[in-house]
Design a protein around this motif. Structure first.
Motif, PDB file in Angstrom:
ATOM      1  N   SER A 279      20.510  22.675  61.456  1.00 63.84           N
ATOM      2  CA  SER A 279      21.845  23.274  61.472  1.00 63.84           C
ATOM      3  C   SER A 279      22.838  22.227  61.956  1.00 63.84           C
ATOM      4  O   SER A 279      22.774  21.769  63.089  1.00 63.84           O
ATOM      5  N   ASN A 280      23.736  21.844  61.054  1.00 64.22           N
ATOM      6  CA  ASN A 280      24.740  20.815  61.338  1.00 64.22           C
ATOM      7  C   ASN A 280      26.062  21.540  61.500  1.00 64.22           C
ATOM      8  O   ASN A 280      26.718  21.897  60.521  1.00 64.22           O
ATOM      9  N   SER A 298      23.672  13.765  55.223  1.00 63.78           N
ATOM     10  CA  SER A 298      22.756  14.762  54.667  1.00 63.78           C
ATOM     11  C   SER A 298      21.540  14.093  54.039  1.00 63.78           C
ATOM     12  O   SER A 298      20.405  14.552  54.209  1.00 63.78           O
ATOM     13  N   LEU A 301      19.274  12.880  56.793  1.00 64.42           N
ATOM     14  CA  LEU A 301      18.548  14.015  57.366  1.00 64.42           C
ATOM     15  C   LEU A 301      17.406  14.451  56.458  1.00 64.42           C
ATOM     16  O   LEU A 301      16.312  14.790  56.928  1.00 64.42           O
ATOM     17  N   ARG A 302      17.652  14.446  55.161  1.00 58.67           N
ATOM     18  CA  ARG A 302      16.605  14.819  54.211  1.00 58.67           C
ATOM     19  C   ARG A 302      15.444  13.839  54.260  1.00 58.67           C
ATOM     20  O   ARG A 302      14.272  14.235  54.222  1.00 58.67           O
ATOM     21  N   ARG A 309      15.109  22.845  55.591  1.00 57.89           N
ATOM     22  CA  ARG A 309      16.316  23.330  54.921  1.00 57.89           C
ATOM     23  C   ARG A 309      17.516  22.963  55.781  1.00 57.89           C
ATOM     24  O   ARG A 309      17.467  23.080  56.997  1.00 57.89           O
ATOM     25  N   GLN A 310      18.577  22.516  55.135  1.00 62.92           N
ATOM     26  CA  GLN A 310      19.767  22.089  55.863  1.00 62.92           C
ATOM     27  C   GLN A 310      20.922  23.056  55.625  1.00 62.92           C
ATOM     28  O   GLN A 310      21.132  23.524  54.510  1.00 62.92           O
ATOM     29  N   TRP A 311      21.664  23.307  56.683  1.00 61.07           N
ATOM     30  CA  TRP A 311      22.915  24.037  56.571  1.00 61.07           C
ATOM     31  C   TRP A 311      24.002  23.240  57.281  1.00 61.07           C
ATOM     32  O   TRP A 311      23.772  22.668  58.351  1.00 61.07           O
ATOM     33  N   SER A 312      25.169  23.243  56.714  1.00 60.63           N
ATOM     34  CA  SER A 312      26.349  22.733  57.394  1.00 60.63           C
ATOM     35  C   SER A 312      27.260  23.930  57.620  1.00 60.63           C
ATOM     36  O   SER A 312      27.662  24.608  56.661  1.00 60.63           O
ATOM     37  N   GLY A 327      24.865  24.335  51.717  1.00 60.08           N
ATOM     38  CA  GLY A 327      23.591  23.630  51.741  1.00 60.08           C
ATOM     39  C   GLY A 327      23.772  22.128  51.696  1.00 60.08           C
ATOM     40  O   GLY A 327      24.884  21.596  51.712  1.00 60.08           O
ATOM     41  N   GLU A 328      22.653  21.429  51.580  1.00 60.95           N
ATOM     42  CA  GLU A 328      22.661  19.983  51.777  1.00 60.95           C
ATOM     43  C   GLU A 328      23.222  19.182  50.618  1.00 60.95           C
ATOM     44  O   GLU A 328      23.612  18.021  50.803  1.00 60.95           O
ATOM     45  N   ASN A 329      23.271  19.721  49.427  1.00 59.11           N
ATOM     46  CA  ASN A 329      23.673  18.926  48.268  1.00 59.11           C
ATOM     47  C   ASN A 329      25.126  19.133  47.875  1.00 59.11           C
ATOM     48  O   ASN A 329      25.527  18.806  46.766  1.00 59.11           O
TER      49      ASN A 329
END
Length: 406
Positions: A279-280, A298, A301-302, A309-312, A327-329
């Protein structure tokens, strides 16, 4: 505010298993909320009594039962000092297990915690304490101690927390009610799909900020997870392994400082495959201060957390620290899509064309500033909060940053 205001309807399902209904004031609200934050936490204490609630690296480790009991004794000590319902209790200390005990102790006493960042210059901290009309300051080396006490008389509309925004300039107190806090918690749990099977969240954000307290610590408690706190950033990598961390929460600026060391350690064999969530979080000032390309961060981090799973998450103190997530992309300028009960509007001459100042409303959005009707009038149009961010909103509801108000 006399400029054109254009509302942008929600395009995506938001609440999952927690339906929202529009109130008489037009704001979407959750049903079935507990009357107060303390009641929600009390339920989790009984459900997960033996689980670790908070771990401070190099410091205490407290189960839910131990944390609740110690906090209730802090509440009892505050009561013996004459503190009760509606009084303000400033929490002015570094993040750690003791901070959590003080925060919960203030809540259980019936008082309103006032978050005073330990990193503020003394003069600014004094202004915050004076402006909030604080009745008692929890700081120094010891906490009040008395017979266990819990005040359970709060209601959804009651003031539950005072967070200050504005940094070192002229801080403004943001009033957050029980409904604001409980709605933000429910929104984060749903959006980040937090599990109830023992989440271990390494929270690197300051607990004295809405993003650390309301959006990470409290949702982790709401699912019976463990909040892991590492006061020394140098222990970050070791903590991930030793504490079986499966979620890391930080700001772009914090990640920017930690990733180079983590990359070196990963090259030496450090395993990070156990991290399932990143969580960013942070509002516009945190993102600007990071001076890091979001897309590049991002990607890093990946690479370092290949299974996560990434969230901003974007938010302001006035929105309980939440409102938009992506999401990350996503493209570098993307702030995200609204989630929870957050709704959006634009203000300005080009609002109808999808360009203007971003406005938010929702069950997580404050209704006013503390003791500052002038600021309230300047930043609110009815239930809409003016963020000061100049953005565009795409046809699918994605909010992108254009520029930031100085």
């Amino acid at each position: 505010m006399s400029q054109l205001l254009v509302e942008y309807p929600i395009h995506r399902p938001q609440a999952g298993d927690h339906p929202l209904a529009r109130g008489a004031d037009g704001v979407l609200r959750y049903g079935n909320l507990t009357p107060a934050l303390t009641e929600l936490l009390d339920l989790q204490v009984h459900a997960f009594a033996s689980r670790e609630a908070v771990v401070e690296i190099g410091g205490p480790r407290l189960t839910y039962r131990e944390l609740w009991h110690s906090a209730s004794r802090v509440a009892g000590g505050l009561q013996e000092h004459g503190i009760g319902y509606g009084d303000r209790v400033a929490i002015h200390m570094p993040s750690g297990a003791r901070w959590v005990q003080a925060f919960l102790g203030a809540l259980l006493s019936g008082a309103v915690p006032v978050l005073v960042d330990a990193g503020l210059p003394d003069a600014v901290a004094e202004r915050v304490i004076a402006d909030s009309r604080t009745d008692f300051v929890l700081g120094g080396t010891g906490l009040p101690d008395g017979a266990a006490f819990i005040d359970d008389g709060a209601a959804l509309s009651d003031l539950a927390l005072l967070c200050y925004t504005g940094g070192n300039e002229t801080p403004k107190g943001v009033e957050l009610t029980n409904e604001n806090l409980l709605s933000a918690i429910r929104s984060v749990v749903g959006a980040l799909d937090l599990p109830t099977d023992g989440l271990r969240n390494l929270v690197l954000l300051p607990l004295a900020h809405a993003s650390g307290c309301v959006d990470q610590m409290l949702p982790t408690f709401a699912v019976g997870g463990t909040v892991v706190l590492a006061p020394d950033p140098c222990t970050f990598a070791e903590t991930i392994v030793a504490e079986r961390i499966d979620m890391v929460s930080a700001t772009p600026r914090i990640f920017a400082g930690l990733l180079p060391k983590l990359a070196a350690l990963r090259g030496d064999g450090l395993s990070t495959e156990g991290i399932a969530r990143i969580s960013n979080a942070g509002h516009r000032s945190e993102r600007a201060a990071a001076s890091t390309d979001p897309a590049a961060q991002s990607a890093t981090l990946r690479e370092l957390f290949p299974t996560a799973r990434q969230w901003s998450v974007w938010g302001a103190t006035e929105t309980s620290g939440i409102g938009l997530a992506v999401g990350e992309n996503a493209m570098p300028s993307a702030l995200g899509f609204p989630f929870g009960g957050t709704e959006l509007a634009l203000c300005g001459p080009q609002a109808g064309a999808g360009r203007g100042e971003l406005l938010c409303r929702g069950p997580n959005v404050t209704r006013r500033y503390w003791n500052d009707p002038t600021a309230t009038e300047a930043r609110f149009t009815g239930t809409w909060f003016h963020t000061g961010d100049q953005v565009t909103i795409d046809d699918d509801g994605l909010v992108r940053r254009e520029s930031v108000e100085p």
